[in-house]
Scaffold this motif. Structure first.
Motif, mmCIF file in Angstrom:
data_model
loop_
_atom_site.group_PDB
_atom_site.id
_atom_site.type_symbol
_atom_site.label_atom_id
_atom_site.label_comp_id
_atom_site.label_asym_id
_atom_site.label_seq_id
_atom_site.Cartn_x
_atom_site.Cartn_y
_atom_site.Cartn_z
ATOM 1 N N ARG A 54 -29.891 15.316 96.592
ATOM 2 C CA ARG A 54 -28.700 16.114 96.326
ATOM 3 C C ARG A 54 -28.609 16.356 94.826
ATOM 4 O O ARG A 54 -28.892 15.473 94.016
ATOM 5 C CB ARG A 54 -27.449 15.410 96.845
ATOM 6 C CG ARG A 54 -27.456 15.237 98.365
ATOM 7 C CD ARG A 54 -26.212 14.567 98.888
ATOM 8 N NE ARG A 54 -25.042 15.425 98.823
ATOM 9 C CZ ARG A 54 -24.764 16.385 99.715
ATOM 10 N NH1 ARG A 54 -25.593 16.615 100.721
ATOM 11 N NH2 ARG A 54 -23.674 17.115 99.602
ATOM 12 N N LEU A 83 -27.578 10.629 92.523
ATOM 13 C CA LEU A 83 -27.544 12.083 92.437
ATOM 14 C C LEU A 83 -28.461 12.581 91.327
ATOM 15 O O LEU A 83 -28.571 11.954 90.275
ATOM 16 C CB LEU A 83 -26.097 12.506 92.137
ATOM 17 C CG LEU A 83 -25.743 13.979 92.187
ATOM 18 C CD1 LEU A 83 -25.726 14.479 93.623
ATOM 19 C CD2 LEU A 83 -24.366 14.187 91.546
ATOM 20 N N SER A 128 -25.647 20.932 95.407
ATOM 21 C CA SER A 128 -24.573 20.559 96.321
ATOM 22 C C SER A 128 -23.216 20.913 95.731
ATOM 23 O O SER A 128 -22.239 21.099 96.459
ATOM 24 C CB SER A 128 -24.624 19.051 96.597
ATOM 25 O OG SER A 128 -25.836 18.696 97.215
ATOM 26 N N LEU A 418 -20.013 15.585 97.136
ATOM 27 C CA LEU A 418 -21.186 14.772 96.828
ATOM 28 C C LEU A 418 -21.113 13.503 97.655
ATOM 29 O O LEU A 418 -20.032 12.973 97.905
ATOM 30 C CB LEU A 418 -21.207 14.417 95.336
ATOM 31 C CG LEU A 418 -21.114 15.603 94.362
ATOM 32 C CD1 LEU A 418 -20.884 15.098 92.935
ATOM 33 C CD2 LEU A 418 -22.357 16.470 94.433
#
Length: 421
Positions: A54, A83, A128, A418
């Motif tokens: 992501r 992330l 994302s 997220l």
């Protein structure tokens, strides 16, 4: 293709051609960096984002906007450690200083906003969530994300009646705002203006710059060469100066201002010609690079010939002078010296800058129109009571206006844009 889109695409093409002309014929270094940084960015982007992780995409126009959004970026990094973060810049003054920023997994220039570039960029990155800081609303990128249902938020936004969104011909750009998932703005005036035009997904949270500069106060950065240079308490740090500021400073300095003081000048532009112009105004000055290399002895004036240290530099002065107030540039960042509780002196062109207007009204900032008034302001600040009163106002202003980052983070977490991995 609508007529508005045609004119927009034509404008982008003209901008690209002008940059090429400035780089080639004019030899403009900024234009050269701007062009070179956008030469075939795709292989490196594909290599950086070839997996299924992501991705958060954060875009900043330049260095100032990056520093403004930095608290949010770092809060997201802390909350979502798995992330991948992509940080893009439009301007060389942002990218060249922060291209090695460790808080992002990949840093690059944003490819020019054309339909083809936007499609290819989004195909590779697949964010994302996208966060735009303060301004820069690129039509094809934002339209592409709307089509792909990629959430987009704006942070630290500020809007005025004279912006293109609110003109009769601004419907194309107004639609970009309408399609954003949320706009976090700095003040009530922006909220009301957006509401009048039917844009309602707006929250006033203030300016994330307050959070950023408060972090600087809590975790001060040491500058050993500055500590070695400064030998008197009454030092003035003049930051983000332009030519008009430097002329006023020089007239004050050589007109009697230098007695018992030192002066540090950190110009907004550090290209060779500008540094030499400042050196001509202050013949006895030393450049920071020379002093740091121990190639120069003690001096009363230092010229900072690098970018990136100003936010830490202000704490070493007793008084701060912030440039941009004598021309169309407008006042630069007053919050960086204010966070260290330093009285701030500025030029007369400060309107439409919310923090400047507020600090002037509350007497934390002093407005001067010429070198004589600069001298009187510095002399007045010799009074311990007046100095402490002014310094307390600036420091309290920053402390009381923190909190935008927490509000933005609450929204991101609540919407679950997220996920933790």
């Amino acid at each position: 293709m609508s007529l508005s889109t045609f004119f927009y695409n034509t404008g982008i093409g003209i901008y690209r051609a002008a940059a090429g002309f400035a780089a080639g014929v004019g030899g403009n270094k900024k234009a050269q960096l701007w062009l070179n940084g956008r030469k075939d960015p795709w292989p490196a982007l594909e290599a950086a984002f070839k997996g299924n992780e992501r991705v958060l995409w954060v875009h900043a126009a330049s260095l100032g906007e990056f520093e403004q959004g930095r608290p949010v970026l770092e809060a997201i990094r802390k909350e979502y450690p798995g992330l991948r973060i992509l940080l893009t810049f439009f301007s060389p003054s942002g990218y060249e200083v922060r291209k090695d920023y460790p808080g992002a997994d990949y840093v690059c220039y944003l490819p020019l906003d054309t339909p083809r570039n936007a499609r290819r960029f989004l195909d590779i990155v697949k964010p994302s969530l996208a966060i735009f800081i303060k301004y820069e609303f690129w039509y094809h990128y934002l339209s592409g994300m709307y089509t792909r249902k990629i959430p987009v938020i704006l942070i630290s936004g500020i809007f005025r009646h004279n912006q293109v969104f609110f003109k009769r011909y601004g419907g194309m750009f107004r639609k970009l705002l309408e399609r954003m998932d949320h706009l976090f703005v700095q003040n009530d005036a922006s909220l009301h203006l957006l509401h009048i035009h039917g844009i309602n997904q707006v929250t006033v949270v203030g300016d994330t710059r307050f959070d950023r500069v408060w972090q600087l106060r809590q975790h001060p950065v040491s500058l050993p060469d500055i500590e070695r240079f400064i030998t008197v308490e009454n030092t003035v740090v003049a930051g983000s100066t332009w030519e008009a500021d430097e002329k006023v400073l020089a007239e004050w300095w050589y007109g009697g201002g230098r007695e018992g003081r030192q002066l540090v000048v950190a110009p907004h532009e550090i290209h060779d010609a500008h540094i030499e112009n400042i050196k001509a105004l202050f013949p006895d000055a030393v450049k920071y690079s020379e002093f740091a290399a121990s190639e120069a002895g003690p001096a009363a004036v230092m010229i900072i010939d690098n970018v990136g240290m100003l936010s830490a530099l202000y704490r070493y002065g007793r008084i701060a002078y912030v440039g941009g107030g004598f021309g169309k540039e407008g006042i630069h960042n007053l919050l960086e010296p204010a966070t260290y509780s330093r009285p701030v002196i500025i030029g007369p062109v400060f309107h439409q800058f919310l923090e400047a207007e507020t600090l002037v009204q509350t007497r934390g900032a002093i407005v001067i129109n010429n070198a004589a008034e600069l001298g009187r302001a510095v002399e007045a600040l010799k009074d311990p009571y007046y100095y402490e009163q002014t310094a307390e106002i600036t420091g309290r202003f920053v402390q009381e206006n923190q909190g935008a980052t927490d509000k933005i983070m609450h929204y991101i977490q609540e919407k679950r844009f997220l996920t933790k991995v």
